[in-house]
Design a protein around this motif. Structure first.
Motif, PDB file in Angstrom:
ATOM      1  N   SER A  18       0.907  -1.277   0.019  1.00  0.00           N
ATOM      2  CA  SER A  18      -0.077  -0.049   0.084  1.00  0.00           C
ATOM      3  C   SER A  18       0.782   1.166  -0.021  1.00  0.00           C
ATOM      4  CB  SER A  18      -0.860  -0.075   1.029  1.00  0.00           C
ATOM      5  OG  SER A  18      -0.092  -0.030   2.509  1.00  0.00           O
ATOM      6  N   GLU A  19       1.865   1.301   0.620  1.00  0.00           N
ATOM      7  CA  GLU A  19       2.936   2.421   0.743  1.00  0.00           C
ATOM      8  C   GLU A  19       3.682   2.557  -0.546  1.00  0.00           C
ATOM      9  OE1 GLU A  19       4.676   3.651   4.600  1.00  0.00           O
ATOM     10  OE2 GLU A  19       4.597   1.528   4.942  1.00  0.00           O
ATOM     11  N   PHE A  20       4.085   1.551  -0.899  1.00  0.00           N
ATOM     12  CA  PHE A  20       4.847   1.604  -2.437  1.00  0.00           C
ATOM     13  C   PHE A  20       3.658   1.905  -3.482  1.00  0.00           C
ATOM     14  CE2 PHE A  20       6.396  -1.082  -6.025  1.00  0.00           C
ATOM     15  CZ  PHE A  20       7.234  -0.429  -6.330  1.00  0.00           C
ATOM     16  N   ALA A  21       2.483   1.528  -3.506  1.00  0.00           N
ATOM     17  CA  ALA A  21       1.566   1.979  -4.505  1.00  0.00           C
ATOM     18  C   ALA A  21       1.293   3.549  -4.552  1.00  0.00           C
ATOM     19  CB  ALA A  21       0.228   1.315  -4.411  1.00  0.00           C
ATOM     20  N   GLN A  22       1.201   3.648  -3.044  1.00  0.00           N
ATOM     21  CA  GLN A  22       0.918   5.387  -2.855  1.00  0.00           C
ATOM     22  C   GLN A  22       1.996   6.350  -3.338  1.00  0.00           C
ATOM     23  OE1 GLN A  22       0.110   6.301   1.154  1.00  0.00           O
ATOM     24  NE2 GLN A  22       0.465   8.422   0.887  1.00  0.00           N
ATOM     25  N   VAL A  23       3.250   5.790  -3.136  1.00  0.00           N
ATOM     26  CA  VAL A  23       4.386   6.860  -3.716  1.00  0.00           C
ATOM     27  C   VAL A  23       4.515   6.906  -5.189  1.00  0.00           C
ATOM     28  CG1 VAL A  23       6.790   6.966  -3.617  1.00  0.00           C
ATOM     29  CG2 VAL A  23       5.861   6.835  -1.319  1.00  0.00           C
ATOM     30  N   LEU A  24       4.416   5.480  -5.843  1.00  0.00           N
ATOM     31  CA  LEU A  24       4.228   5.506  -7.225  1.00  0.00           C
ATOM     32  C   LEU A  24       3.115   6.564  -7.861  1.00  0.00           C
ATOM     33  CD1 LEU A  24       4.430   1.484  -7.776  1.00  0.00           C
ATOM     34  CD2 LEU A  24       6.164   3.229  -8.371  1.00  0.00           C
ATOM     35  N   ARG A  25       1.939   6.517  -7.074  1.00  0.00           N
ATOM     36  CA  ARG A  25       0.894   7.521  -7.542  1.00  0.00           C
ATOM     37  C   ARG A  25       1.319   8.865  -7.192  1.00  0.00           C
ATOM     38  NH1 ARG A  25      -2.586   3.425  -4.890  1.00  0.00           N
ATOM     39  NH2 ARG A  25      -3.840   2.342  -6.822  1.00  0.00           N
ATOM     40  N   SER A  27       4.416   9.982  -7.311  1.00  0.00           N
ATOM     41  CA  SER A  27       5.348  10.619  -7.952  1.00  0.00           C
ATOM     42  C   SER A  27       5.125  10.768  -9.484  1.00  0.00           C
ATOM     43  CB  SER A  27       6.574   9.262  -8.034  1.00  0.00           C
ATOM     44  OG  SER A  27       6.014   8.162  -8.597  1.00  0.00           O
ATOM     45  N   GLY A  28       3.885   9.991  -9.828  1.00  0.00           N
ATOM     46  CA  GLY A  28       3.359  10.301 -11.156  1.00  0.00           C
ATOM     47  C   GLY A  28       3.726   8.959 -12.041  1.00  0.00           C
ATOM     48  N   LEU A  29       4.399   8.076 -11.424  1.00  0.00           N
ATOM     49  CA  LEU A  29       4.790   6.776 -12.153  1.00  0.00           C
ATOM     50  C   LEU A  29       3.777   5.835 -12.165  1.00  0.00           C
ATOM     51  CD1 LEU A  29       8.373   5.850 -10.625  1.00  0.00           C
ATOM     52  CD2 LEU A  29       7.720   6.732 -13.094  1.00  0.00           C
ATOM     53  N   ASP A  30       2.692   6.005 -11.562  1.00  0.00           N
ATOM     54  CA  ASP A  30       1.347   5.434 -11.816  1.00  0.00           C
ATOM     55  C   ASP A  30       0.917   5.020 -13.145  1.00  0.00           C
ATOM     56  OD1 ASP A  30       0.724   7.873 -11.544  1.00  0.00           O
ATOM     57  OD2 ASP A  30      -1.438   7.406 -11.088  1.00  0.00           O
ATOM     58  N   LYS A  61       6.273   8.775  10.351  1.00  0.00           N
ATOM     59  CA  LYS A  61       7.333   8.523   9.395  1.00  0.00           C
ATOM     60  C   LYS A  61       6.693   8.202   8.198  1.00  0.00           C
ATOM     61  CE  LYS A  61      11.046   8.038  12.602  1.00  0.00           C
ATOM     62  NZ  LYS A  61      10.404   8.700  13.702  1.00  0.00           N
ATOM     63  N   PRO A  62       6.011   9.297   7.380  1.00  0.00           N
ATOM     64  CA  PRO A  62       5.539   8.899   6.082  1.00  0.00           C
ATOM     65  C   PRO A  62       6.458   8.748   5.206  1.00  0.00           C
ATOM     66  CG  PRO A  62       5.426  11.274   6.868  1.00  0.00           C
ATOM     67  CD  PRO A  62       5.943  10.616   7.754  1.00  0.00           C
ATOM     68  N   LEU A  63       6.233   7.703   4.065  1.00  0.00           N
ATOM     69  CA  LEU A  63       7.072   7.378   3.224  1.00  0.00           C
ATOM     70  C   LEU A  63       6.937   8.342   2.093  1.00  0.00           C
ATOM     71  CD1 LEU A  63       8.806   4.930   1.948  1.00  0.00           C
ATOM     72  CD2 LEU A  63       6.717   4.446   0.816  1.00  0.00           C
ATOM     73  N   VAL A  64       8.328   9.002   1.579  1.00  0.00           N
ATOM     74  CA  VAL A  64       8.197   9.942   0.335  1.00  0.00           C
ATOM     75  C   VAL A  64       8.786   9.396  -0.566  1.00  0.00           C
ATOM     76  CG1 VAL A  64       7.622  11.959   2.033  1.00  0.00           C
ATOM     77  CG2 VAL A  64      10.066  11.278   1.835  1.00  0.00           C
ATOM     78  N   GLY A  65       9.620   8.269  -0.660  1.00  0.00           N
ATOM     79  CA  GLY A  65      10.378   7.990  -1.659  1.00  0.00           C
ATOM     80  C   GLY A  65      10.903   6.572  -1.576  1.00  0.00           C
ATOM     81  N   VAL A  66      11.171   5.941  -2.721  1.00  0.00           N
ATOM     82  CA  VAL A  66      11.513   4.474  -2.983  1.00  0.00           C
ATOM     83  C   VAL A  66      12.240   4.308  -4.092  1.00  0.00           C
ATOM     84  CG1 VAL A  66      10.543   2.117  -3.272  1.00  0.00           C
ATOM     85  CG2 VAL A  66       9.319   3.577  -1.955  1.00  0.00           C
ATOM     86  N   ALA A  67      13.763   3.626  -3.784  1.00  0.00           N
ATOM     87  CA  ALA A  67      14.399   3.042  -4.770  1.00  0.00           C
ATOM     88  C   ALA A  67      14.404   1.620  -4.857  1.00  0.00           C
ATOM     89  CB  ALA A  67      15.926   3.624  -4.623  1.00  0.00           C
ATOM     90  N   ARG A  68      13.927   1.008  -5.874  1.00  0.00           N
ATOM     91  CA  ARG A  68      13.841  -0.373  -5.832  1.00  0.00           C
ATOM     92  C   ARG A  68      14.913  -1.084  -6.940  1.00  0.00           C
ATOM     93  NH1 ARG A  68      10.964  -4.544  -8.557  1.00  0.00           N
ATOM     94  NH2 ARG A  68      10.402  -3.100 -10.249  1.00  0.00           N
ATOM     95  N   SER A  80      15.300  -0.210 -10.726  1.00  0.00           N
ATOM     96  CA  SER A  80      14.115  -0.217 -11.691  1.00  0.00           C
ATOM     97  C   SER A  80      12.858   0.614 -11.320  1.00  0.00           C
ATOM     98  CB  SER A  80      13.385  -1.752 -11.592  1.00  0.00           C
ATOM     99  OG  SER A  80      13.309  -2.047 -10.263  1.00  0.00           O
ATOM    100  N   ASP A  81      13.095   1.221 -10.353  1.00  0.00           N
ATOM    101  CA  ASP A  81      12.027   2.402  -9.793  1.00  0.00           C
ATOM    102  C   ASP A  81      12.759   3.259  -8.880  1.00  0.00           C
ATOM    103  OD1 ASP A  81       9.686   1.182 -10.946  1.00  0.00           O
ATOM    104  OD2 ASP A  81       9.951  -0.296  -9.350  1.00  0.00           O
ATOM    105  N   LEU A  82      12.377   4.604  -9.277  1.00  0.00           N
ATOM    106  CA  LEU A  82      12.964   5.747  -8.453  1.00  0.00           C
ATOM    107  C   LEU A  82      11.638   6.719  -8.279  1.00  0.00           C
ATOM    108  CD1 LEU A  82      15.276   6.796  -6.900  1.00  0.00           C
ATOM    109  CD2 LEU A  82      15.833   8.447  -8.577  1.00  0.00           C
ATOM    110  N   ALA A  83      11.172   6.507  -7.174  1.00  0.00           N
ATOM    111  CA  ALA A  83      10.023   7.296  -7.120  1.00  0.00           C
ATOM    112  C   ALA A  83       9.978   8.248  -5.790  1.00  0.00           C
ATOM    113  CB  ALA A  83       8.747   6.384  -6.878  1.00  0.00           C
TER     114      ALA A  83
END
Length: 141
Positions: A18-25, A27-30, A61-68, A80-83
């Motif tokens: 759910s957190e991964f999806a939220q950051v993708l949304r 960030s615009g990567l959705d 501690k809200p998630l604001v970014g992911v690097a996968r 593969s993902d930088l959001a």
């Protein structure tokens, strides 16, 4: 976000979908990621090898970014993902995630990625080199 908040970078291999999806949304990567397919997002996280996160150092501690990244931790890694959430862009979080990823991988591992056209300038600004001899087979779905 007016002030530049403290950001916590961490390796989170069990990042909630759910957190991964939220950051993708956010960030615009959705537009180019399967954010409505929870099972596929879970497989993306589970198979990544390295999931680095950026969280604001405030209550919750809200998630604001992911690097996968997909990696063997020995020779190469594919980022593969930088959001980064749109509300946190411009704060250095993208570069912070790449730096944290590189620290986690160590000096023997190369890091490569395929950029969306709108992000090419960002990668050039942070000192990543372009490579010309890259090839791929695209996804069918």
């Amino acid at each position: 976000m007016m002030d530049k908040p403290a950001v916590l970078y961490a390796c989170e291999p069990d990042l909630p979908v759910s957190e991964f999806a939220q950051v993708l949304r956010e960030s615009g990567l959705d537009a180019i990621r399967p954010v409505d397919d929870e099972g596929r997002l879970q497989r993306m996280i589970a198979g990544a090898g390295l999931v680095m996160t950026a969280r604001r150092n405030v209550e919750g501690k809200p998630l604001v970014g992911v690097a996968r990244s997909v990696t063997d931790f020995s020779w190469c890694a594919y980022l593969s993902d930088l959001a980064v959430s749109s509300k946190a862009q411009g704060l250095g979080i993208g570069q912070g995630l790449i730096d944290a990823t590189r620290r986690e991988l160590g000096p023997e591992v190369s890091l490569m990625l395929a950029s969306v056209p709108d992000a090419v300038g960002f990668y050039e600004r942070i000192g990543m080199n372009r490579i010309s001899d890259a090839f791929w087979h695209g996804r069918e779905r």
